[in-house]
Write an enzyme that holds these catalytic residues in place. Sequence first.
Site, mmCIF file in Angstrom:
data_model
loop_
_atom_site.group_PDB
_atom_site.id
_atom_site.type_symbol
_atom_site.label_atom_id
_atom_site.label_comp_id
_atom_site.label_asym_id
_atom_site.label_seq_id
_atom_site.Cartn_x
_atom_site.Cartn_y
_atom_site.Cartn_z
ATOM 1 C CB SER A 64 -0.803 -0.191 0.874
ATOM 2 O OG SER A 64 -1.713 -1.169 0.922
ATOM 3 C CE LYS A 67 -3.437 1.040 -1.142
ATOM 4 N NZ LYS A 67 -4.423 0.752 0.227
ATOM 5 C CE1 TYR A 189 -3.988 -1.239 -4.730
ATOM 6 C CE2 TYR A 189 -4.553 -2.965 -4.614
ATOM 7 C CZ TYR A 189 -4.386 -2.288 -4.125
ATOM 8 O OH TYR A 189 -4.569 -1.977 -3.085
ATOM 9 C CE1 TYR A 241 -4.686 2.324 4.532
ATOM 10 C CE2 TYR A 241 -3.266 1.346 5.741
ATOM 11 C CZ TYR A 241 -3.484 1.285 4.191
ATOM 12 O OH TYR A 241 -2.683 0.506 3.456
ATOM 13 C CB VAL A 259 0.361 -5.962 4.367
ATOM 14 C CG1 VAL A 259 -1.093 -5.497 4.754
ATOM 15 C CG2 VAL A 259 -0.285 -6.039 2.967
#
Length: 429
Positions: A64, A67, A189, A241, A259
């Site tokens: 992530s 992103k 992705y 998050y 992760v």
Amino acid sequence: MSELVQRYLDEVVGELAGVTDGALADYIPELAEVDPAGFGLAISSSDGYVYESGDARTEFTIQSISKPFTYALALDQVGEDIVDSKIGVEPSGEAFNEISVDDTTKTPKNPMINAGAIAAVALVPGVSPDERFDTIREFYSACAGRRLDFDEDVYRSEKATGSRNRAIAYMLDSFGVLADDPDDVLDVYFRQCSLRVTSVDLARMGATLARGGINPQTGRRVTSTRVVQRTLSVMVTCGMYNAAGDWVSAVGLPAKSGVGGGIVAVLPGQLGIGVYSPLLDARGNSVRGVLLCRNLSERLGLHFLTVSRESRSTVRAIYEPTPGIRVYELHGDLMFAGAEQVARTVQRNLDEFEVAIVDVTRVDDINDSARDLLAEVSRSLRDAGKQGLVVDPDRVVIRTGRGYHDSVFSTVEDALVTGEKVLRAKPTL
Ligand code: DON
């Protein structure tokens, strides 16, 4: 290199090495099988020097942490308006893989959760998944300063187990968010999440953001300061998050976790930090990574809301080399607050001089609002029948086309010669 800094970083990494809380991501075998003891830290200064400690050269998948970089790329390539029409900037307070959109706009709430990240991929120009992925890989690589490798096995596993992301992509497609085939977008992705980085890469990528889009190691401008400003903003509000609030209070650095165990954190203007430790907490953030960032921030005073720079220090000296001529010597970074103070000081003393010389020789940086304010000072002096002169050897204040100050000089001595002529020409003096 500073021995002191190196010793300190080794010390913090050593202190936290014994922490074994958290669990490896286990949704794919490649992540479940990594060494849980892996622990690396790298910090890049804004001029590109990198400190390393522990397993700073261990490769892991970016996941992530991709992103914010794809979001930046989308902003860079298609502009804010188009990006904003497809992805919001509101913290969701939800888990990263929540199947959700904003109630009103029916677009993802932000680009840091999977929904927004998948939408960002679709905004990157490319006629095929391959072309789109190449653009993304090239962009990340330019930020890292080296070509990043791709982990084929992780990609295959992500793709094979990606039902939830598929659900998200199809939901987005149903709301008209994706202008492309959802499976093609997802494929890119999964690939971007499978790029391999080290803590050093993350530190360099972070430093590129810290430098407003210039990679400090290569000197290459990768994107604009405006794109970086937006990207860092969503990293602050949404990067960690549903732990974003905790993170901002305790660490106070725009950041993004993955992760794979990585975290990138940025101190704008100063540092990029890359951390790796694959044991994760319930929110998918690296346990030791969070502790390490917290520790660094507290002990080194890295919180980005630390109020450290007093605008008072902008005016370094005020002196009168000749009666009627006043020199305002400025230094440091001149932003709105500092320039406002200069404007007020000059205005307040208007009756006490005929000529004001503003010496910006020692000003390191200036932004447009400060430039405009200084131009305002010049105009108000003229309106009051006074003369404003600027000493600006490096032309940091004076920019052509802004209709600024009448007279710019390279030294205070040169400005004084003109100032004295002005005084002599004044009938009252
Ligand atoms: O989308 C996914 O499920 C992963 N490939 C990436 C998720 C991730 O890194 C979440 N961050 N903590």
